[in-house]
Write a protein that holds these residues in place. Structure first.
Motif, PDB file in Angstrom:
ATOM      1  N   PHE A 224       0.823  -1.204   0.000  1.00  0.00           N
ATOM      2  CA  PHE A 224       0.000   0.000   0.000  1.00  0.00           C
ATOM      3  C   PHE A 224       0.860   1.258   0.000  1.00  0.00           C
ATOM      4  N   SER A 299      -2.004   5.054   5.550  1.00  0.00           N
ATOM      5  CA  SER A 299      -2.069   4.195   4.356  1.00  0.00           C
ATOM      6  C   SER A 299      -3.520   3.920   3.979  1.00  0.00           C
ATOM      7  N   GLU A 300      -4.380   3.806   4.990  1.00  0.00           N
ATOM      8  CA  GLU A 300      -5.807   3.593   4.708  1.00  0.00           C
ATOM      9  C   GLU A 300      -6.403   4.807   4.006  1.00  0.00           C
ATOM     10  N   SER A 303      -5.361   4.874   0.354  1.00  0.00           N
ATOM     11  CA  SER A 303      -5.752   3.709  -0.458  1.00  0.00           C
ATOM     12  C   SER A 303      -7.254   3.435  -0.410  1.00  0.00           C
ATOM     13  N   GLN A 324      -2.086  -6.121  -7.063  1.00  0.00           N
ATOM     14  CA  GLN A 324      -1.437  -4.810  -6.907  1.00  0.00           C
ATOM     15  C   GLN A 324      -2.061  -3.753  -7.818  1.00  0.00           C
ATOM     16  N   ILE A 327      -4.872  -1.587  -6.517  1.00  0.00           N
ATOM     17  CA  ILE A 327      -4.659  -0.652  -5.403  1.00  0.00           C
ATOM     18  C   ILE A 327      -4.225   0.700  -5.959  1.00  0.00           C
ATOM     19  N   HIS A 328      -5.058   1.709  -5.710  1.00  0.00           N
ATOM     20  CA  HIS A 328      -4.766   3.044  -6.235  1.00  0.00           C
ATOM     21  C   HIS A 328      -4.557   3.993  -5.068  1.00  0.00           C
ATOM     22  N   LEU A 329      -3.402   4.611  -5.063  1.00  0.00           N
ATOM     23  CA  LEU A 329      -3.082   5.528  -3.965  1.00  0.00           C
ATOM     24  C   LEU A 329      -3.380   6.948  -4.426  1.00  0.00           C
TER      25      LEU A 329
END
Ligand code: ADP
Length: 449
Positions: A224, A299-300, A303, A324, A327-329
């Motif tokens: 993440f 991180s939550e 993400s 992976q 998962i978009h940051l």
């Protein structure tokens, strides 16, 4: 999925785990010491069991009492939170031996990473870069001299069983090495019951960068992104950010790939964090934490994932169900750890909360178990609240944090809110220009300590 989970912790993290359980439709069992009978995590849980007197050794670290509480209430799994028993491999084993599920990695992985020397040797074999240092335990002073000459001073002596920044001693030169070696061993034996120490080169201007990972029981491992936890006092994190102002997306992807491949090879399961020092473009692994971390909310926020939901799903045997590329940051998040301490002297300040009013609004998250009329006990860690803000950009997250800190009312005790306010006004912080040594100097410069 589980029907009932016992949460073997207290304070904000017990509440944090409870929130995740409730959203998943899982009943919760709180455990508490006699000092915490009125605590929020007890009030909000479905059931609660008193497990002992105020001393943590006799309550939150009391394995038989916690296991009995789980068996009596019919809980199927135990979430350990962070601290206390979260990285105790014997406890994880005992939980499984009683046909309960430990929400975390296997006992053998906890043990492997709990010994920092084994952790480093394992990571080296897996192709993860390390800080230059001793290949294993330093057992004699002569060996210490030889390695220090080779890697060059300053060097750091660290405890193999270390944690919480304890048992670390710097030697700037040869004449300081003997006392650093001796003192580190004594401190390690006293604090951890294990005198084993090792040596690392002492880096003069690194950032602390760590990578959050999740792994299911089917070999799927994802990350993440990184958190920058360089703002530390006495090796303890004070303010964390995700992402790091110093890391490029390409660096994040490369580190993420190295780390996820390594964990896949050892068959790691559940949540974990790999900690690195980053200096001159290089990442050097220092340790792995086999649990949820205090700073996981940043991180939550970037993400949009609930890491505790995921921990519970993984422990229940579910596959992650994403890879992976799913998962978009987005945006930037900051966390301020607020402790019951004087913001200038850091003297503990437990006591009665006379007025409590948390901030709110878009992009603001408060993880805290405080309420008006609550008495902060003196028996435990001084962390009383985590204030987290999220913004589209780092400057938006900073502006939001400044206004949220202004709104936050915690009366009756002293807190570190004023310290965070000063950090957020500082040009170096605003520029993202800081290392692990910055905060100590900032506190000293301000004539505060
Ligand atoms: P602990 O488990 O006690 O927290 P770590 O190994 O995670 O110990 O280190 C804690 C902090 O100490 C790091 O975040 C960093 O600030 C500092 N530190 C650790 N190793 C080094 C090193 N080789 N050089 C400089 N600072 C270090």
């Amino acid at each position: 999925m589980f029907k009932k989970i016992l949460i073997a912790n207290r304070g904000e993290i017990a509440l944090r785990v409870q929130r995740a359980c409730r959203e998943l439709g899982i009943a919760t069992v709180a455990v508490h010491s006699t000092a915490d009978a009125d605590a929020m995590h007890v009030r909000l849980s479905d059931e609660s069991v008193c497990i002992g007197p105020p001393s943590a050794r006799e309550s939150y670290l009391n394995m038989p009492a916690i296991l009995s509480a789980a068996l009596i209430t019919g809980a199927e799994a135990i979430h350990p939170g962070y601290g206390f028993l979260s990285e105790n491999a014997d406890f994880a084993e005992m939980v499984e031996a009683h046909n309960l599920v430990f929400i975390g990695p296997s006992a053998s992985h906890i043990r492997m990473m709990g010994d920092k020397i084994t952790a480093k040797t394992t990571m080296l074999e897996l192709g993860v870069p390390l800080v230059p240092g001793s290949p294993g335990e330093l057992d004699t002073l002569d060996a210490a001299y030889a390695i220090a000459e080779n890697i060059k001073y300053p060097v750091l002596i660290k405890a193999a069983a270390g944690g919480g920044g304890r048992g670390m001693k710097v030697a700037q030169n040869r004449s300081e090495l003997e006392s650093a070696f001796r003192e580190a061993r004594i401190e390690a034996a006293a604090a951890f019951g294990n005198a084993a120490v090792y040596m690392e080169k002492y880096l003069d201007r690194p950032r602390h960068i760590e990578l959050q990972v999740l792994a299911d029981s089917f070999g799927q491992v994802v990350h993440f992104g990184e958190r920058d936890c360089s703002l530390q006092r006495r090796h303890q994190k004070i303010l964390e950010e995700a992402g790091s102002p110093a890391i490029t997306p390409a660096q994040r992807d490369a580190l993420g790939q190295t780390v996820t491949e390594a964990l896949q090879k050892i068959g790691y399961r559940n949540a974990g964090t790999l900690e690195f020092l980053y200096q001159d473009g290089h990442f050097s692994f220092i340790e792995m934490n086999t649990r949820l971390q205090v700073e996981h909310p940043v991180s939550e926020m970037i993400s949009g994932m609930d890491l505790v939901h995921e921990q519970i799903r993984i422990a229940a045997g579910e596959p992650l169900g994403y890879t992976q590329s799913d998962i978009h940051l987005t945006g930037h998040a900051i966390e301020c750890r607020i402790t019951a301490e004087d913001s200038e002297t850091f003297a503990p300040s437990p006591g009665l909360i006379t007025v409590y009013h948390p901030p709110g609004g878009l992009g603001v998250r408060v993880d805290s178990a405080l309420y008006t009329g609550y008495r902060v006990p003196s028996n435990y860690d001084s962390l009383i609240a985590k204030l987290i803000t999220h913004g589209k950009t780092r400057s938006e997250a900073i502006a939001r944090m400044k206004r949220a800190l202004r709104e936050y009312v915690i009366s009756g005790i002293k807190t570190t809110i004023p310290l965070h306010q000063r950090i957020l006004e500082n040009p170096d912080f605003i520029a993202g220009d800081y290392t692990i040594h910055w905060l100590e100097k900032f506190v000293a410069r301000s004539g505060l300590n």
